[in-house]
Design an enzyme around this catalytic site. Structure first.
Site, short mmCIF file in Angstrom:
data_model
loop_
_atom_site.label_atom_id
_atom_site.label_comp_id
_atom_site.label_asym_id
_atom_site.label_seq_id
_atom_site.Cartn_x
_atom_site.Cartn_y
_atom_site.Cartn_z
CB SER A 59 9.85 -28.96 42.85
OG SER A 59 10.87 -29.35 41.95
N GLY A 256 12.62 -27.74 39.62
CA GLY A 256 12.81 -26.58 40.48
C GLY A 256 11.49 -25.87 40.74
N GLY A 258 8.91 -22.25 41.54
CA GLY A 258 8.66 -20.89 41.10
C GLY A 258 8.09 -20.76 39.71
CB CYS A 285 9.97 -30.59 36.91
SG CYS A 285 8.86 -29.72 38.03
CG LEU A 286 11.99 -24.51 36.48
CD1 LEU A 286 10.76 -23.69 36.14
CD2 LEU A 286 12.69 -23.93 37.71
CG ASN A 327 6.07 -30.53 43.21
OD1 ASN A 327 5.13 -29.73 43.34
ND2 ASN A 327 7.24 -30.33 43.77
CG PHE A 330 3.89 -21.96 36.72
CD1 PHE A 330 3.48 -20.72 36.25
CD2 PHE A 330 4.28 -22.06 38.06
CE1 PHE A 330 3.44 -19.62 37.09
CE2 PHE A 330 4.25 -20.96 38.90
CZ PHE A 330 3.83 -19.73 38.42
CG HIS A 369 9.28 -34.80 39.51
ND1 HIS A 369 10.07 -34.28 40.51
CD2 HIS A 369 8.63 -33.74 38.98
CE1 HIS A 369 9.90 -32.97 40.58
NE2 HIS A 369 9.01 -32.63 39.66
CD GLU A 371 12.78 -37.52 40.01
OE1 GLU A 371 12.23 -37.04 41.00
OE2 GLU A 371 12.42 -37.24 38.85
#
Length: 397
Positions: A59, A256, A258, A285-286, A327, A330, A369, A371
């Site tokens: 990420s 991930g 971007g 996350c992503l 993390n 966006f 996250h 985990e």
């Protein structure tokens, strides 16, 4: 006189590394790790442990990480604390910035010092700067695009570095998933780490999970395996037809890097078909942002993002506050959520969205996250929630 000053340690040490920002600002320091240069977005991370996991988290692709904690490197590095699945091909952060010089390792698990490990990984380090001042700059002006460069001889073409930093388009509008996703399908059986025995091996499964890989971390897969899931990882470009043909009990959407809107151009149609099939789906996350986009919500670039292991998040489904690892640069715009998506988690730092659940199908996701390796572990319950959702649907089939 100058030679005498050097001999007595009075002279300013040679600047062997620089951070050159897009606005022309140059910060000098001492280099370590791999010589070279890299361009990326500068963020700050407030975690006090887990620097190796941070640096190998896919990420962080496209980013240069500033650690606010001063003692980075003191426990060295090893082969166990790596979050990248494909260690040889996939990289996480492009560089790191620390305040204090990296010392030799002092930990029974260390296999290499951080400096040697960074050299082997091709990651550039910059030490000896005021990381708190840099953090304040990021908080006030946002995450800058910059070039980090290390030359043992201290020779830099600053004009060229300034032009490179200014010319880099930035992560906003950039799809970074192709560089971190799996090249082909693979299975996963490794379970979580325990002192004295290391990582375990799965001894039985009862649920089949397909993980759509946008840059998945090892510990996510370990917790799924630990929960009794037969895990199959597929590339981010896998079609809905191929995924559904595996007859999964549940589908996982991974973390991930971007801009989610760019990745969503090919991933969102797939996720929509998965959601239409009403198969239990869990995103992180992503993957959380992808699910939100798939139901019609929007995402937005954050000024400084969230990066650290000490973020308070309110879970409205339990009415509890948990400390989580984050993390992301966006966020999902909560005002854009459709009627069938309810907000389940919210950041207590800035009120940004940290989770949703769909009311018309078995699907939920979180921005943080859960985990987190090495921690915190407050959100591990989400994996049990996913398993419960799959078992409930399986019982009704």
């Amino acid at each position: 006189m100058q030679d005498q000053a050097k001999q007595q340690g009075w002279a300013k040490p040679l600047a062997t590394a620089v951070l050159v920002m897009a606005d022309g600002t140059v910060i000098e320091g001492v280099g370590f790790g791999a010589p070279g240069k890299a361009v990326g977005e500068v963020c700050f991370n407030t975690a006090m442990t887990g620097y190796q996991e941070v640096l190998t988290d896919p990420s962080y692709a496209g980013q240069i990480v500033t650690f606010t904690f001063p003692h980075i490197g003191n426990v060295g590095a090893n082969d166990e604390d790596i979050e990248t699945v494909d260690f040889e091909r996939v990289h996480g952060a492009r560089g790191l910035i620390v305040q204090a010089p990296v010392t030799g390792p002092s930990n029974f698990r260390a296999q290499l010092g951080l400096d040697a490990w960074l050299k082997a990984r091709g990651i550039i380090g910059l030490a000896g700067i005021d990381t708190r001042a840099l953090t304040v700059l990021i908080r006030e002006k946002g995450m800058p695009n910059a070039v980090i460069a290390y030359d043992p001889d201290g020779k830099f073409d600053l004009d060229a570095l300034k032009a490179e930093a200014a010319g880099w388009p930035g992560i906003d509008g950039m799809d970074l998933v192709p560089g971190v996703t799996a090249q082909k399908d693979y299975g996963w059986t490794e379970t979580t780490w325990k002192l004295g025995s290391g990582y375990g091996v799965q001894d039985g499964t009862r649920l089949k999970v397909v993980a759509l890989d946008f840059g998945v971390k090892r510990n996510i897969l370990r917790l799924l395996a630990e929960a009794g899931c037969d895990v199959k990882v597929v590339p981010a470009t896998a079609s809905a037809e191929d995924i559904l043909a595996l007859k999964p009990d549940g589908i996982f959407l991974s973390n991930g890097p971007g801009d989610p809107a760019e990745t969503g151009k090919y991933a969102v149609p797939t996720i929509r078909k998965i959601l239409e099939a009403k198969i239990p789906t869990f995103g992180i996350c992503l993957g959380h942002q992808m699910m939100a986009l798939a139901v019609g919500a929007k995402t937005m670039k954050m000024s400084q993002g969230h990066h650290g292991a000490n973020h308070p998040v309110k879970d409205f489904t339990t009415d509890k506050v948990e400390i989580v690892s984050m993390n992301h640069g966006f966020a999902v715009d909560p005002d854009s959520l459709p009627d069938n998506a309810v907000e389940t988690h919210k950041s207590l730092f800035d009120g940004s969205n940290c989770g949703i659940a769909l009311t018309d199908r078995p699907a939920f996701s979180v921005q943080h996250h859960p985990e987190a390796s090495p921690g915190p572990q407050d959100s591990h319950y989400l994996f049990a929630r996913f398993v419960e959702m799959m078992e409930k649907r399986k019982a009704l089939a």
